[in-house]
Design a protein around this motif. Structure first.
Motif, short mmCIF file in Angstrom:
data_model
loop_
_atom_site.label_atom_id
_atom_site.label_comp_id
_atom_site.label_asym_id
_atom_site.label_seq_id
_atom_site.Cartn_x
_atom_site.Cartn_y
_atom_site.Cartn_z
N UNK A 3 35.25 65.36 -14.05
CA UNK A 3 36.61 65.32 -14.64
C UNK A 3 36.58 65.77 -15.89
N UNK A 4 38.06 66.43 -16.13
CA UNK A 4 38.17 66.86 -17.43
C UNK A 4 39.54 65.98 -17.90
N UNK A 5 39.61 65.61 -19.07
CA UNK A 5 40.62 64.79 -19.71
C UNK A 5 40.92 65.62 -21.14
N UNK A 6 42.23 66.03 -21.26
CA UNK A 6 42.77 66.54 -22.51
C UNK A 6 43.38 65.61 -23.06
N UNK A 95 42.67 72.48 -20.06
CA UNK A 95 41.32 72.84 -20.15
C UNK A 95 40.61 73.21 -18.87
N UNK A 96 39.70 73.91 -18.64
CA UNK A 96 39.09 74.67 -17.48
C UNK A 96 37.53 74.98 -17.65
N UNK A 97 36.86 74.61 -16.63
CA UNK A 97 35.20 74.92 -16.60
C UNK A 97 35.27 75.86 -15.35
N UNK A 98 34.73 76.93 -15.46
CA UNK A 98 34.26 77.73 -14.51
C UNK A 98 32.85 77.87 -14.07
N UNK A 105 37.49 76.79 -10.75
CA UNK A 105 36.97 75.90 -11.73
C UNK A 105 37.50 74.63 -11.62
N UNK A 106 37.30 73.81 -12.43
CA UNK A 106 37.92 72.44 -12.66
C UNK A 106 38.91 72.28 -13.69
N UNK A 107 39.97 71.65 -13.34
CA UNK A 107 41.06 71.55 -14.44
C UNK A 107 41.25 70.23 -14.91
N UNK A 108 41.98 70.07 -16.15
CA UNK A 108 42.30 68.74 -16.60
C UNK A 108 43.83 68.71 -16.18
#
Length: 117
Positions: A3-6, A95-98, A105-108
């Protein structure tokens, strides 16, 4: 599950500054790059800045010299310092993580940045 939280978005006057944060939770065993993207109303989502595991950074031409991407590894948090903002920077920032180059990737969920003139 990752999980990504901006956070950190808001309303600011032209010339002002904001710092966005992206807190990551869950297990990410391989990271190719972390990044910030933005999407203005009616437009596509565009890359703003990326940072590699080695610390190499890259920026869109429109934000070079004004925005700085950084990370705090122990806190598993990604940042975007935005200075000298202008109305054209108004957008939802994600934000994103690849995990690899072709990975979506994963997105907030995104955080709204609004710059008034």
């Amino acid at each position: 599950q990752v999980q990504l939280v901006e956070s950190g978005g808001g309303l600011v006057q032209a010339g002002g500054s904001l710092r966005l944060s992206c807190a990551a939770s869950g297990n990410i065993f391989t990271i190719y790059t972390r990044g910030w993207y933005r999407q203005a109303p009616g437009k596509q989502r565009d890359l703003v800045a990326t940072i590699s595991p080695s610390g190499y950074t890259d920026y869109a031409d429109s934000v070079k010299g004004r925005f700085t991407i950084s990370r705090d590894n122990p806190k598993n948090t990604l940042y975007l310092q935005m200075n000298n903002l202008n109305p054209e920077d108004t957008a939802v920032y994600y934000c994103n993580v690849k995990r690899y180059p072709s990975d979506n990737g994963y997105w907030g969920q995104g955080t709204q940045v609004t710059v008034s003139s």
